[in-house]
Design a protein around this motif. Structure first.
Motif, PDB file in Angstrom:
ATOM      1  N   GLN A  61       3.032   1.273   1.343  1.00 45.17           N
ATOM      2  CA  GLN A  61       2.908   1.569   2.843  1.00 45.17           C
ATOM      3  C   GLN A  61       1.665   1.257   3.354  1.00 45.17           C
ATOM      4  OE1 GLN A  61       2.945   5.806   3.296  1.00 45.17           O
ATOM      5  NE2 GLN A  61       3.007   5.963   5.658  1.00 45.17           N
ATOM      6  N   LYS A  62       0.541   1.442   2.372  1.00 45.11           N
ATOM      7  CA  LYS A  62      -0.553   0.629   3.299  1.00 45.11           C
ATOM      8  C   LYS A  62      -0.468  -1.045   3.287  1.00 45.11           C
ATOM      9  CE  LYS A  62      -3.407   4.272   3.815  1.00 45.11           C
ATOM     10  NZ  LYS A  62      -4.018   4.612   5.219  1.00 45.11           N
ATOM     11  N   TRP A  63       0.223  -1.265   2.241  1.00 39.74           N
ATOM     12  CA  TRP A  63       0.399  -3.007   2.312  1.00 39.74           C
ATOM     13  C   TRP A  63       1.053  -3.378   3.665  1.00 39.74           C
ATOM     14  CZ3 TRP A  63       4.013  -6.261   2.795  1.00 39.74           C
ATOM     15  CH2 TRP A  63       3.866  -7.883   2.491  1.00 39.74           C
ATOM     16  N   GLN A  64       2.157  -2.578   3.883  1.00 43.27           N
ATOM     17  CA  GLN A  64       2.928  -2.791   5.173  1.00 43.27           C
ATOM     18  C   GLN A  64       2.057  -2.590   6.547  1.00 43.27           C
ATOM     19  OE1 GLN A  64       6.420  -0.059   4.642  1.00 43.27           O
ATOM     20  NE2 GLN A  64       7.456  -2.035   4.449  1.00 43.27           N
ATOM     21  N   GLU A  65       1.108  -1.740   6.633  1.00 40.99           N
ATOM     22  CA  GLU A  65       0.390  -1.332   7.509  1.00 40.99           C
ATOM     23  C   GLU A  65      -0.856  -2.647   7.935  1.00 40.99           C
ATOM     24  OE1 GLU A  65      -1.724   2.096   7.327  1.00 40.99           O
ATOM     25  OE2 GLU A  65       0.322   3.340   6.991  1.00 40.99           O
TER      26      GLU A  65
END
Length: 659
Positions: A206-210
């Motif tokens: 999820q953080k990677w997508q952000e």
């Protein structure tokens, strides 16, 4: 080699017309600002316009405008990598700003001085000056400059203070949005993107997508506002940063995006002549094809990078060494040992040139730091003299008034004036003498510390790889080849080459992560196991609260591991299996990393008895002790202890500073 592009390659602070400036610009400042904006398109015209503005300010006898013009000129020479002129103009701006007593002049002068300190790697002083400029520009509501200064401050705090990195990157983005300036917004988003990448947890999709969405938005804004962005290199940096991020993507299918952004970076580099962007795009693409196993395409890309470097007037020895190192790795994977030898010869030549260039640069920076401090001391001294002169003038006017009122007090007034003047003159002379003594002490201390550091680095380089270990390792390889054990020989040679490369690269760095240190130790111990026919076992473990990204000085632990193997485990009887355990834990209260090296060897007493006939002599432990002694100036408990175990063997306990 090419994959760490979190900080922009051409991250120069830019002066542009601010739509929210509280104070109207004077005519000389306006001309200097317009000239500075031409520094990428027409350098000669840019400098000429700024010098014309400076001459106009001098003709008007306006010290505020003079200081600001000198600051613009200093930043132009920073882009041209002319340290002498950069330093001279920055010091001139600062000296005039002190005399002008102008907040605006002091803001520009502090900015140029802060960037000078950053250029010569005096980061602590750079932060002080930039924070002063940051405060002054925020008072005058120069939001675009505040955004760029905050971004540069965030880079200076990396990696020592992640909280401050985040703080100033966030403030930079907030000021950029207030200014509404495309140049400032890109500058701030590059800083924030670097911060987000550094904070990204492992395996957090999820953080990677952000982060990915933020970097893609940065690229989209840069493409949309390309015509309004002066520093085209920052657009290239946005492409490179996103491509580098996608290269490590946990999501399949991002390869096409990775190649697309590299092609865009290459395109803008060719369009505007951006050498750093071009060579980094080539390097990243070569690494990508090497990982895919397309060695032919990767080799062509690395050779293209080398050919390009040979066409530029100033060679980047670090980049040349990196390209040849990649070609060495390709040759090793393809088992082309003849090509490997040729690439290795070129790599060693450019690596030596890089080392020599680095040493000269450090000496030049040390000299520049001393000269800068010396000039600032002289400026302060002249300021004190000026204040004293003004006080003496006021005193003279007072005496003249008293004489005019009544001649009866003339003698006493004259006597008082002379005595007061003499006392102040004596005070000034004494202060000047103290300043000169201070400068002499600063110069001696700077040169002694630098000489001591370079001497220790030189000795460390000489002791990085034990000659006895290298001889035995090459002997084992030769034996395998003679016995036609080609597979094990190639594997052994690959591990030996990888260990040698890691030791040489880490030795030129101020610090490495604990994870990298453990990686190097693992390669070293595995080679020793092969050399000693797997006569011992090993284990490396860490407490649960130990951070693998903890920064420590390189090559501190390996000498003690070497001694444990050579003097403890190697002499054991063949019937006894050796054991080597390396354990890490953190003393969070005292900010130390504690490393324990335990073996079940013959122990200290028996080892000392054997040393009279032992030809193996390692200076690494002695040099490591000297390095830890140097650290004791800031960390008094840094050091190591060695003692015998009651059940046999030896224990080494190291206390390594981590803050």
């Amino acid at each position: 080699m090419f994959s760490h592009c979190t900080v922009p390659l051409l991250c120069y602070l830019l002066f542009v017309t601010s739509p929210l400036t509280a104070q109207q610009k004077s005519f000389p400042e306006k001309i200097a600002s317009e000239g500075y904006a031409l520094r990428f398109a027409d350098t000669a015209r840019s400098i000429r316009m700024q010098r014309d503005a400076l001459e106009k300010a001098k003709a008007d006898a306006n010290m505020e405008d003079e200081a600001i013009c000198y600051a613009y000129i200093a930043l132009t020479y920073r882009r041209l990598l002319d340290l002498d002129r950069f330093s001279a103009n920055a010091n001139a701006a600062y000296s005039l700003a002190e005399k002008a007593h102008s907040q605006r002049a002091k803001a520009y002068a502090s900015l140029s001085m802060g960037l000078l300190k950053s250029y010569i790697e005096d980061n602590q002083s750079a932060i002080i000056y930039l924070l002063k400029a940051y405060d002054l520009f925020s008072q005058s509501k120069d939001y675009d400059l505040c955004a760029k200064i905050a971004a540069d401050i965030s880079y200076l705090f990396f990696p020592a203070s992640p909280l401050k990195v985040r703080k100033y990157a966030s403030e930079s983005l907030a000021y950029a949005n207030k200014a509404g300036d495309a140049e400032s917004i890109l500058h701030a988003r590059l800083a924030m993107g670097s911060c987000m990448k550094d904070e990204l947890p492992k395996n957090d999709f999820q953080k990677w997508q952000e982060v990915s969405a933020f970097l893609r938005e940065t690229v989209a804004r840069a493409e949309r506002d390309e015509a309004r962005i002066i520093s085209k290199s920052n657009i290239g940096v946005a492409y490179i940063n996103l491509a580098d991020f996608l290269m490590a993507s946990p999501v399949p299918g991002d390869e096409n995006s990775f190649l697309l952004y590299l092609d865009k970076a290459n395109s803008i580099a060719r369009r505007y002549g951006l050498k750093n962007i071009f060579r980094n795009s080539i390097g990243l693409k070569g690494q990508y094809y090497m990982r895919k196993g397309d060695f032919h395409t990767a080799g062509l890309l690395f050779k293209e990078g080398i050919d390009y470097q040979r066409t530029v007037p100033y060679k980047d020895y670090y980049l040349m060494a990196s390209f040849y190192n990649s070609l060495k790795e390709l040759a090793l994977r393809q088992q082309d040992y003849k090509a490997y030898y040729g690439y290795d010869t070129a790599y060693m030549r450019y690596n030596q040139l890089r080392t020599d260039e680095y040493t000269m640069k450090m000496l030049q920076y040390a000299d520049a730091r001393f000269e800068s401090e010396k000039k600032l001391t002289i400026i302060h001294q002249l300021e004190q003299a000026y204040k004293l002169q003004q006080k003496n003038k006021l005193l003279g006017y007072g005496i003249a008034a008293i004489l005019f009122i009544g001649l009866i007090f003339m003698y006493r007034s004259y006597y008082f004036r002379q005595r007061c003047y003499q006392n102040r003159e004596d005070f000034l002379q004494q202060e000047q003498l103290n300043s000169e003594l201070k400068l002499e002490l600063m110069e001696k201390e700077t040169m002694v510390n630098l000489t001591q550091r370079l001497s220790l680095e030189k000795r460390l380089l000489g002791s990085q790889m034990d000659p006895h270990f290298i001889f035995n390792a090459l002997g084992n390889i030769q034996s395998m080849i003679l016995q036609k054990e080609t597979g094990p020989a190639v594997s052994y040679l690959g591990k030996f080459a990888r260990l040698t490369r890691e030791v040489l690269e880490n030795s030129r760095r101020e610090s490495i992560s604990l994870e990298e240190e453990i990686f190097t130790l693992t390669h070293y111990i595995e080679l020793q196991q092969l050399r000693l026919n797997n006569s011992f076992r090993y284990k490396i473990d860490c407490d649960g609260d130990v951070n693998s990204n903890t920064r420590i000085p390189p090559l501190l632990i390996q000498p003690f591991v070497e001694n444990a193997i050579e003097h403890g485990l190697k002499p054991l009887p063949y019937t006894t299996t050796g054991s080597l355990i390396i354990h890490f834990k953190e003393d969070t209260e005292q900010q130390y990393l504690i490393c324990t090296v335990t073996d079940n060897g013959i122990g200290l007493t028996a080892s000392k008895l054997r040393k009279t006939n032992d030809t193996h002599r390692s200076m690494s432990t002695t040099i490591t002790g000297e390095r830890l002694t140097l650290m004791q100036k800031g960390y008094p408990d840094a050091g190591f202890e060695i003692y015998d175990r009651s059940e046999g063997g030896c224990i080494v306990k190291l206390r390594i500073p981590i803050n």
